[in-house]
Write a protein that holds these residues in place. Structure first.
Motif, PDB file in Angstrom:
ATOM      1  N   ASN A 162       0.828  -1.211   0.000  1.00 24.45           N
ATOM      2  CA  ASN A 162       0.000   0.000   0.000  1.00 24.45           C
ATOM      3  C   ASN A 162       0.860   1.258   0.000  1.00 24.45           C
ATOM      4  O   ASN A 162       1.687   1.469   0.876  1.00 24.45           O
ATOM      5  CB  ASN A 162      -0.911  -0.016   1.227  1.00 24.45           C
ATOM      6  CG  ASN A 162      -1.966   1.068   1.148  1.00 24.45           C
ATOM      7  OD1 ASN A 162      -1.927   1.927   0.257  1.00 24.45           O
ATOM      8  ND2 ASN A 162      -2.908   1.041   2.052  1.00 24.45           N
ATOM      9  N   GLU A 163       0.618   2.077  -1.000  1.00 27.55           N
ATOM     10  CA  GLU A 163       1.445   3.263  -1.180  1.00 27.55           C
ATOM     11  C   GLU A 163       1.044   4.401  -0.241  1.00 27.55           C
ATOM     12  O   GLU A 163       1.849   5.240   0.102  1.00 27.55           O
ATOM     13  CB  GLU A 163       1.318   3.760  -2.621  1.00 27.55           C
ATOM     14  CG  GLU A 163       1.574   2.684  -3.636  1.00 27.55           C
ATOM     15  CD  GLU A 163       2.752   3.025  -4.507  1.00 27.55           C
ATOM     16  OE1 GLU A 163       2.874   4.201  -4.853  1.00 27.55           O
ATOM     17  OE2 GLU A 163       3.538   2.121  -4.813  1.00 27.55           O
TER      18      GLU A 163
ATOM     19  N   LYS B 117       5.896  -7.649   3.736  1.00 23.35           N
ATOM     20  CA  LYS B 117       5.644  -6.226   3.506  1.00 23.35           C
ATOM     21  C   LYS B 117       6.472  -5.359   4.452  1.00 23.35           C
ATOM     22  O   LYS B 117       6.967  -4.306   4.083  1.00 23.35           O
ATOM     23  CB  LYS B 117       4.152  -5.922   3.682  1.00 23.35           C
ATOM     24  CG  LYS B 117       3.352  -6.129   2.405  1.00 23.35           C
ATOM     25  CD  LYS B 117       1.888  -6.288   2.684  1.00 23.35           C
ATOM     26  CE  LYS B 117       1.134  -5.001   2.760  1.00 23.35           C
ATOM     27  NZ  LYS B 117      -0.328  -5.247   2.901  1.00 23.35           N
TER      28      LYS B 117
ATOM     29  N   ARG C 225       9.100  -2.433   3.518  1.00 19.76           N
ATOM     30  CA  ARG C 225       9.072  -1.087   4.093  1.00 19.76           C
ATOM     31  C   ARG C 225      10.465  -0.664   4.549  1.00 19.76           C
ATOM     32  O   ARG C 225      10.943   0.418   4.241  1.00 19.76           O
ATOM     33  CB  ARG C 225       8.126  -1.089   5.300  1.00 19.76           C
ATOM     34  CG  ARG C 225       6.898  -0.246   5.085  1.00 19.76           C
ATOM     35  CD  ARG C 225       5.976  -0.391   6.264  1.00 19.76           C
ATOM     36  NE  ARG C 225       4.792  -1.131   5.901  1.00 19.76           N
ATOM     37  CZ  ARG C 225       4.215  -2.058   6.653  1.00 19.76           C
ATOM     38  NH1 ARG C 225       4.714  -2.386   7.818  1.00 19.76           N
ATOM     39  NH2 ARG C 225       3.128  -2.652   6.237  1.00 19.76           N
TER      40      ARG C 225
ATOM     41  N   THR D  24      12.746  -0.054   1.708  1.00 18.74           N
ATOM     42  CA  THR D  24      12.456   1.211   1.026  1.00 18.74           C
ATOM     43  C   THR D  24      13.191   2.363   1.701  1.00 18.74           C
ATOM     44  O   THR D  24      13.789   3.202   1.027  1.00 18.74           O
ATOM     45  CB  THR D  24      10.940   1.501   1.025  1.00 18.74           C
ATOM     46  OG1 THR D  24      10.262   0.347   0.565  1.00 18.74           O
ATOM     47  CG2 THR D  24      10.607   2.672   0.117  1.00 18.74           C
TER      48      THR D  24
ATOM     49  N   ALA E 137       6.019   4.032   1.324  1.00 17.91           N
ATOM     50  CA  ALA E 137       6.059   3.860  -0.124  1.00 17.91           C
ATOM     51  C   ALA E 137       7.256   4.554  -0.745  1.00 17.91           C
ATOM     52  O   ALA E 137       7.894   4.031  -1.646  1.00 17.91           O
ATOM     53  CB  ALA E 137       4.776   4.370  -0.747  1.00 17.91           C
ATOM     54  N   CYS E 138       7.578   5.760  -0.224  1.00 13.49           N
ATOM     55  CA  CYS E 138       8.670   6.492  -0.862  1.00 13.49           C
ATOM     56  C   CYS E 138       9.888   6.622   0.034  1.00 13.49           C
ATOM     57  O   CYS E 138      10.910   7.140  -0.387  1.00 13.49           O
ATOM     58  CB  CYS E 138       8.189   7.858  -1.335  1.00 13.49           C
ATOM     59  SG  CYS E 138       7.295   8.792  -0.111  1.00 13.49           S
TER      60      CYS E 138
END
Lengths: 300, 163
Positions: free
Chosen positions: A219-220, A280, A284, A287, B55-56
């Motif tokens: 999920n963004e 997930k 995270r 990222t 997300a980023c």
């Protein structure tokens, strides 16, 4: 003999298509021609059992080929289907993917230009006329590079070499004088191959991609508050900002790469265990570390 | 030749469009961010909100300094590592919370920040980050205060017990 050897490529591939049609119709043809089959059996020099004969008998009945036992024909056969002939052909495509509907679809892929049937698993370029085919989105990135659908990619798979080989066949520059239709296909195919290569080459994007194939979307929009992780990242980002020399940045970078590797190992094991929430979580973390790395690269 | 010229023109057009991608308010906050910096997070009058966008990979820290007696936010600071929109959003957030009551700032919605900065839909999550940061900061201050209240209440009790 000589006539069969001189036969151009296209009719022979056409005749192969016919072979497949014939295979479908084999039941009908079986009984009335069984006597001829017996004849071919005694003539054939390479008898690999019943099934091989069956295929030879079928090629025998093709109108194009006057000399069915020419070395040329035999070679062609051993290329397309392995020595055990017909049965292995069947095993080949039922084993490639678990969905039978999909596999039967793939078998019917034909070149839009010369109508030759596809012979290789990802059908991007026609083997007969080298024409670039339209993008088939059912072929995923792993299939594109002939890889197993798993997270770890061993070094010896030579992803880069495979990527370059595709570009040698698909690059838009190769088809600049071809009709617009093919130029478009080339642009799309080569762009997709670039995307596939980049996605699989980076551990983080590969992780996100493989989860997507599993039907799990990262999920963004969600903002997760993990105080410890965030405090750690904040600290690292500040350290990057305050780092004045090359050496300091390099040190942080190697630390990030270490962490990325650790978490990608955790991701792989979570994925194997189908623990998607855990997977997930790994993504995270990766990222954040990847982002720090990007920032360092910018400053280096 | 003609094609080359055409593509050149296209590129220059794109370059002209590019700066307009961000609204001028975003660029203003990005170039002159307000209230950048940090307070001592151990100061009892300071509430710290630390949020991230998984997300980023952006991280945002927003801190508020609260007047203990009135409950008014007297000052705010932020530190954001992220895109222009995230920086602008947190910059706006610090401006908006200053001089307001804690209850009041809890009602600040990300859509208001996004609207103020004319953020495109793909950047909405940046303003979301700012909203979450404000809430996290207020929450942090309140838990800190509750804890110190418990401590200060516990102290007399101990004294009473001793007496």
């Amino acid at each position: 003999m000589s006539k069969a050897l001189l036969m151009p490529l296209t009719p022979s591939t056409k005749s192969q298509n016919k072979t497949k049609k014939m295979l479908k119709a084999k039941k009908k043809l079986w009984s009335p021609l069984s006597e001829r089959l017996l004849q071919t059996r005694t003539l054939s020099s390479t008898i690999c059992g019943f099934l091989q004969n069956q295929q030879q008998y079928l090629s025998n009945s093709q109108p194009h080929s006057l000399f069915p036992f020419s070395p040329y024909n035999n070679n062609k056969k051993s290329q397309t289907s392995s020595s055990s002939g017909f049965s292995s052909h069947f095993l080949n495509f039922s084993g490639k993917s678990f969905c039978s509907a999909q596999s039967s679809e793939k078998i019917n892929l034909r070149c839009w230009n010369c109508n030759a049937e596809s012979q290789n698993a990802p059908f991007l370029v026609c083997e007969s006329c080298t024409t670039i085919q339209p993008v088939d989105h059912s072929v995923d990135y792993f299939q594109l590079f002939d890889l197993e659908n798993k997270y770890e990619i061993e070094e010896d798979h030579n992803l880069q070499v495979k990527y370059q080989n595709w570009q040698k066949k698909l690059h838009p520059d190769l088809v600049h004088s071809k009709p617009e239709k093919e130029r478009e296909f080339a642009a799309e195919q080569s762009a997709r191959v670039i995307d596939a290569y980049r996605t699989l080459n980076n551990p983080l994007s590969r992780a996100i991609y493989i989860l997507k194939l599993e039907g799990v979307n990262v999920n963004e929009e969600e903002t997760v508050s993990e105080p410890e992780l965030l405090a750690e990242i904040m600290e690292i980002r500040e350290a990057v900002e305050e780092a004045t020399d090359y050496q300091a940045l390099k040190e942080i970078q190697s630390l990030m790469q270490e962490k990325l590797q650790d978490w990608s190992i955790s991701f792989a094991s979570a994925l194997r265990g189908h623990k998607f929430e855990e997977a997930k979580n790994c993504i995270r973390r990766m990222t954040y570390y990847d982002r720090v790395n990007e920032e360092i690269v910018k400053r280096l | 030749m003609l094609r080359q010229l055409a593509s050149k023109r296209l590129i220059t057009q794109r370059i002209q469009i590019l700066p307009r991608f961000y609204h001028e308010k975003v660029i203003d906050h990005f170039n002159n961010p307000r209230n950048v910096g940090s307070f001592d997070k151990n100061d009892p009058a300071v509430g710290t909100g630390l949020v991230g966008a998984p997300a980023c990979g952006d991280v945002m820290k927003l801190q508020i300094k609260v007047d203990d007696t009135t409950g008014e936010i007297v000052d705010a600071r932020f530190k954001t590592f992220g895109c222009g929109s995230a920086i602008a959003s947190s910059s706006v957030a610090t401006e908006w919370v200053k001089g307001k009551q804690m209850e009041e700032v809890m009602t600040i919605k990300n859509t208001e920040i996004a609207k103020h900065l004319s953020l495109p839909p793909v950047k909405l999550h940046c303003s979301m980050l700012a909203e979450d940061a404000i809430k996290a900061a207020v929450k942090d201050y309140k838990t800190k205060r509750a804890k110190s209240n418990v401590d200060s209440e516990a102290e007399p009790a101990v004294k009473a017990a001793q007496a």
